[in-house]
Write a protein that holds these residues in place. Structure first.
Motif, PDB file in Angstrom:
ATOM      1  N   MET A 170     -64.270  42.671 -95.551  1.00  0.00           N
ATOM      2  CA  MET A 170     -65.014  43.014 -96.757  1.00  0.00           C
ATOM      3  C   MET A 170     -66.472  43.329 -96.403  1.00  0.00           C
ATOM      4  SD  MET A 170     -65.590  40.760-100.225  1.00  0.00           S
ATOM      5  CE  MET A 170     -63.834  40.782-100.586  1.00  0.00           C
ATOM      6  N   SER A 171     -67.003  44.385 -96.986  1.00  0.00           N
ATOM      7  CA  SER A 171     -68.375  44.790 -96.702  1.00  0.00           C
ATOM      8  C   SER A 171     -69.373  43.740 -97.176  1.00  0.00           C
ATOM      9  CB  SER A 171     -68.661  46.121 -97.405  1.00  0.00           C
ATOM     10  OG  SER A 171     -70.034  46.432 -97.314  1.00  0.00           O
ATOM     11  N   ARG A 172     -70.424  43.559 -96.368  1.00  0.00           N
ATOM     12  CA  ARG A 172     -71.491  42.641 -96.736  1.00  0.00           C
ATOM     13  C   ARG A 172     -72.690  43.377 -97.332  1.00  0.00           C
ATOM     14  NH1 ARG A 172     -71.618  38.143 -91.825  1.00  0.00           N
ATOM     15  NH2 ARG A 172     -69.465  37.474 -92.065  1.00  0.00           N
ATOM     16  N   GLU A 173     -72.515  44.650 -97.584  1.00  0.00           N
ATOM     17  CA  GLU A 173     -73.613  45.438 -98.132  1.00  0.00           C
ATOM     18  C   GLU A 173     -73.998  44.935 -99.521  1.00  0.00           C
ATOM     19  OE1 GLU A 173     -74.646  50.090 -99.301  1.00  0.00           O
ATOM     20  OE2 GLU A 173     -72.807  49.574 -98.221  1.00  0.00           O
ATOM     21  N   ARG A 174     -75.291  44.866 -99.766  1.00  0.00           N
ATOM     22  CA  ARG A 174     -75.800  44.398-101.048  1.00  0.00           C
ATOM     23  C   ARG A 174     -76.059  45.580-101.977  1.00  0.00           C
ATOM     24  NH1 ARG A 174     -80.761  40.626 -99.472  1.00  0.00           N
ATOM     25  NH2 ARG A 174     -81.211  42.461 -98.185  1.00  0.00           N
ATOM     26  N   ARG A 175     -75.603  45.455-103.214  1.00  0.00           N
ATOM     27  CA  ARG A 175     -75.814  46.510-104.206  1.00  0.00           C
ATOM     28  C   ARG A 175     -77.090  46.241-104.984  1.00  0.00           C
ATOM     29  NH1 ARG A 175     -70.446  45.311-107.231  1.00  0.00           N
ATOM     30  NH2 ARG A 175     -71.443  46.527-108.867  1.00  0.00           N
ATOM     31  N   PRO A 176     -77.733  47.275-105.515  1.00  0.00           N
ATOM     32  CA  PRO A 176     -78.894  47.044-106.372  1.00  0.00           C
ATOM     33  C   PRO A 176     -78.476  46.476-107.723  1.00  0.00           C
ATOM     34  CG  PRO A 176     -78.349  49.377-106.295  1.00  0.00           C
ATOM     35  CD  PRO A 176     -77.456  48.705-105.290  1.00  0.00           C
ATOM     36  N   ILE A 177     -79.363  45.715-108.329  1.00  0.00           N
ATOM     37  CA  ILE A 177     -79.107  45.164-109.658  1.00  0.00           C
ATOM     38  C   ILE A 177     -79.591  46.165-110.702  1.00  0.00           C
ATOM     39  CG2 ILE A 177     -79.630  43.284-111.256  1.00  0.00           C
ATOM     40  CD1 ILE A 177     -80.156  41.523-108.846  1.00  0.00           C
ATOM     41  N   ALA A 223     -77.227  32.899 -97.418  1.00  0.00           N
ATOM     42  CA  ALA A 223     -76.074  33.337 -98.212  1.00  0.00           C
ATOM     43  C   ALA A 223     -74.820  33.516 -97.368  1.00  0.00           C
ATOM     44  CB  ALA A 223     -76.414  34.628 -98.950  1.00  0.00           C
ATOM     45  N   GLU A 224     -74.916  34.276 -96.282  1.00  0.00           N
ATOM     46  CA  GLU A 224     -73.719  34.541 -95.481  1.00  0.00           C
ATOM     47  C   GLU A 224     -73.225  33.290 -94.765  1.00  0.00           C
ATOM     48  OE1 GLU A 224     -71.936  37.219 -95.654  1.00  0.00           O
ATOM     49  OE2 GLU A 224     -73.393  38.066 -97.068  1.00  0.00           O
ATOM     50  N   ALA A 225     -74.154  32.453 -94.298  1.00  0.00           N
ATOM     51  CA  ALA A 225     -73.752  31.207 -93.645  1.00  0.00           C
ATOM     52  C   ALA A 225     -73.029  30.302 -94.637  1.00  0.00           C
ATOM     53  CB  ALA A 225     -74.979  30.495 -93.071  1.00  0.00           C
ATOM     54  N   THR A 282     -63.382  36.459-104.993  1.00  0.00           N
ATOM     55  CA  THR A 282     -63.889  37.829-104.908  1.00  0.00           C
ATOM     56  C   THR A 282     -65.405  37.753-104.871  1.00  0.00           C
ATOM     57  OG1 THR A 282     -61.998  38.718-106.116  1.00  0.00           O
ATOM     58  CG2 THR A 282     -63.985  40.075-106.044  1.00  0.00           C
ATOM     59  N   ILE A 283     -66.006  38.390-103.867  1.00  0.00           N
ATOM     60  CA  ILE A 283     -67.447  38.261-103.619  1.00  0.00           C
ATOM     61  C   ILE A 283     -68.140  39.590-103.880  1.00  0.00           C
ATOM     62  CG2 ILE A 283     -69.227  37.682-101.928  1.00  0.00           C
ATOM     63  CD1 ILE A 283     -66.938  36.221-100.356  1.00  0.00           C
ATOM     64  N   GLU A 284     -69.169  39.546-104.721  1.00  0.00           N
ATOM     65  CA  GLU A 284     -70.069  40.679-104.904  1.00  0.00           C
ATOM     66  C   GLU A 284     -71.469  40.231-104.489  1.00  0.00           C
ATOM     67  OE1 GLU A 284     -69.153  43.139-108.702  1.00  0.00           O
ATOM     68  OE2 GLU A 284     -68.661  41.054-109.150  1.00  0.00           O
ATOM     69  N   ARG A 285     -72.163  41.092-103.757  1.00  0.00           N
ATOM     70  CA  ARG A 285     -73.513  40.784-103.275  1.00  0.00           C
ATOM     71  C   ARG A 285     -74.506  41.757-103.899  1.00  0.00           C
ATOM     72  NH1 ARG A 285     -69.801  40.298 -99.197  1.00  0.00           N
ATOM     73  NH2 ARG A 285     -69.963  38.527 -97.755  1.00  0.00           N
ATOM     74  N   PHE A 286     -75.622  41.227-104.355  1.00  0.00           N
ATOM     75  CA  PHE A 286     -76.663  42.059-104.952  1.00  0.00           C
ATOM     76  C   PHE A 286     -78.002  41.770-104.285  1.00  0.00           C
ATOM     77  CE2 PHE A 286     -73.329  41.656-108.079  1.00  0.00           C
ATOM     78  CZ  PHE A 286     -73.218  42.943-108.612  1.00  0.00           C
ATOM     79  N   GLN A 287     -78.790  42.808-104.113  1.00  0.00           N
ATOM     80  CA  GLN A 287     -80.115  42.698-103.512  1.00  0.00           C
ATOM     81  C   GLN A 287     -81.102  42.165-104.542  1.00  0.00           C
ATOM     82  OE1 GLN A 287     -81.757  43.663-100.327  1.00  0.00           O
ATOM     83  NE2 GLN A 287     -83.259  42.456-101.452  1.00  0.00           N
ATOM     84  N   SER A 288     -81.737  41.039-104.255  1.00  0.00           N
ATOM     85  CA  SER A 288     -82.755  40.506-105.144  1.00  0.00           C
ATOM     86  C   SER A 288     -83.931  41.472-105.238  1.00  0.00           C
ATOM     87  CB  SER A 288     -83.241  39.143-104.640  1.00  0.00           C
ATOM     88  OG  SER A 288     -84.371  38.716-105.380  1.00  0.00           O
ATOM     89  N   ARG A 289     -84.445  41.654-106.449  1.00  0.00           N
ATOM     90  CA  ARG A 289     -85.615  42.507-106.643  1.00  0.00           C
ATOM     91  C   ARG A 289     -86.918  41.750-106.421  1.00  0.00           C
ATOM     92  NH1 ARG A 289     -82.834  44.743-111.353  1.00  0.00           N
ATOM     93  NH2 ARG A 289     -84.173  43.490-112.688  1.00  0.00           N
ATOM     94  N   THR A 290     -86.868  40.425-106.365  1.00  0.00           N
ATOM     95  CA  THR A 290     -88.097  39.633-106.241  1.00  0.00           C
ATOM     96  C   THR A 290     -88.274  39.022-104.861  1.00  0.00           C
ATOM     97  OG1 THR A 290     -86.968  37.650-107.092  1.00  0.00           O
ATOM     98  CG2 THR A 290     -88.080  39.062-108.699  1.00  0.00           C
ATOM     99  N   GLU A 291     -87.182  38.883-104.105  1.00  0.00           N
ATOM    100  CA  GLU A 291     -87.235  38.321-102.756  1.00  0.00           C
ATOM    101  C   GLU A 291     -86.445  39.233-101.823  1.00  0.00           C
ATOM    102  OE1 GLU A 291     -88.872  35.738-101.641  1.00  0.00           O
ATOM    103  OE2 GLU A 291     -89.597  34.945-103.551  1.00  0.00           O
ATOM    104  N   ILE A 293     -78.083  37.766-104.286  1.00  0.00           N
ATOM    105  CA  ILE A 293     -77.483  37.128-105.454  1.00  0.00           C
ATOM    106  C   ILE A 293     -75.973  37.322-105.349  1.00  0.00           C
ATOM    107  CG2 ILE A 293     -77.313  37.105-107.962  1.00  0.00           C
ATOM    108  CD1 ILE A 293     -80.208  38.187-107.970  1.00  0.00           C
ATOM    109  N   LEU A 294     -75.250  36.219-105.315  1.00  0.00           N
ATOM    110  CA  LEU A 294     -73.794  36.263-105.223  1.00  0.00           C
ATOM    111  C   LEU A 294     -73.181  36.192-106.610  1.00  0.00           C
ATOM    112  CD1 LEU A 294     -73.274  33.701-102.311  1.00  0.00           C
ATOM    113  CD2 LEU A 294     -73.342  36.204-102.129  1.00  0.00           C
ATOM    114  N   ARG A 295     -72.263  37.091-106.893  1.00  0.00           N
ATOM    115  CA  ARG A 295     -71.447  36.989-108.112  1.00  0.00           C
ATOM    116  C   ARG A 295     -70.006  36.800-107.658  1.00  0.00           C
ATOM    117  NH1 ARG A 295     -71.702  41.408-112.849  1.00  0.00           N
ATOM    118  NH2 ARG A 295     -70.749  42.739-111.229  1.00  0.00           N
TER     119      ARG A 295
END
Length: 204
Positions: A1-8, A165-167, A179-188, A193-195
């Motif tokens: 599964m891709s570890r790429e983070r999506r924008p929020i 997060a990944e660890a 089921t894992i979704e990854r999002f790129q935080s806009r503040t850090e 952010i894991l959903r």
């Protein structure tokens, strides 16, 4: 599964919500003089470090249904999300002083849909939640059993995480499937952010 983070996705707030958020910030800073709600070094950056950081979870919530926030502390992200939405939000905080702040803040801000639980997470008899959130409370391995108990069918867990997060996902992988979704935080920039959805014990 891709570890790429999506924008929020962006989620602008109304002027009324902005006014309530500003009042909440002022309450937080006033109470901070009495109890340890946020670190002293965070006081000047409360808008970005805490409020904006919590607001970015808003578009990740399901379209409807109740939310449970674990270890709410000073109200991040749970109370901020409650200010921005009319849905039922349950804030779980075992520290009585922090729970008192949450109760007073929700009263002064006119948030009848907020419910304060001054108890440990495992002692709160909630089920059927559409979403569970937690920010800087515990490692993923410790959060997942609570999420499974509290969430209803189709519910999601939304957990902001830093560089760990990944660890944490790797550590939990032996006992849990999801089921894992990854999002790129806009503040850090380094935060994820894991959903998580369809959470279940491995082998179940």
């Amino acid at each position: 599964m891709s570890r790429e983070r999506r924008p929020i996705p962006e989620a602008p707030v109304s002027r009324e919500t902005r006014r309530r958020l500003d009042r909440f910030r002022d309450l937080l800073l006033a109470w901070r003089e009495r109890i340890n709600l946020i670190a002293e070094r965070d006081a000047a950056a409360v808008e970005q470090r805490h409020i904006a950081d919590s607001l970015q979870l808003l578009p990740l919530l399901p379209a409807q249904g109740a939310v449970a926030d674990l270890g709410s502390g000073a109200g991040f992200p749970g109370l901020v999300l409650a200010i921005a939405t009319e849905r039922s939000v349950h804030l779980i905080e075992s520290d009585r002083r922090k729970a008192a702040f949450l109760l007073e803040a929700s009263r002064l801000l006119g948030l009848p849909h907020v419910h304060i639980h001054a108890a440990r997470i495992e002692a709160v008899p909630l089920t059927g939640m559409a979403a569970v959130t937690a920010r800087a409370v515990a490692p993923l391995r410790r959060l997942l059993p609570h999420a499974v108990r509290l969430l209803g069918p189709g519910g999601v867990a939304i957990f902001p995480k830093g560089r760990t997060a990944e660890a944490e996902l790797t550590d939990a992988a032996g006992d849990w499937k999801m089921t894992i979704e990854r999002f790129q935080s806009r503040t850090e920039p380094d935060a994820t952010i894991l959903r998580l959805s369809d959470i279940r014990r491995a082998g179940a």
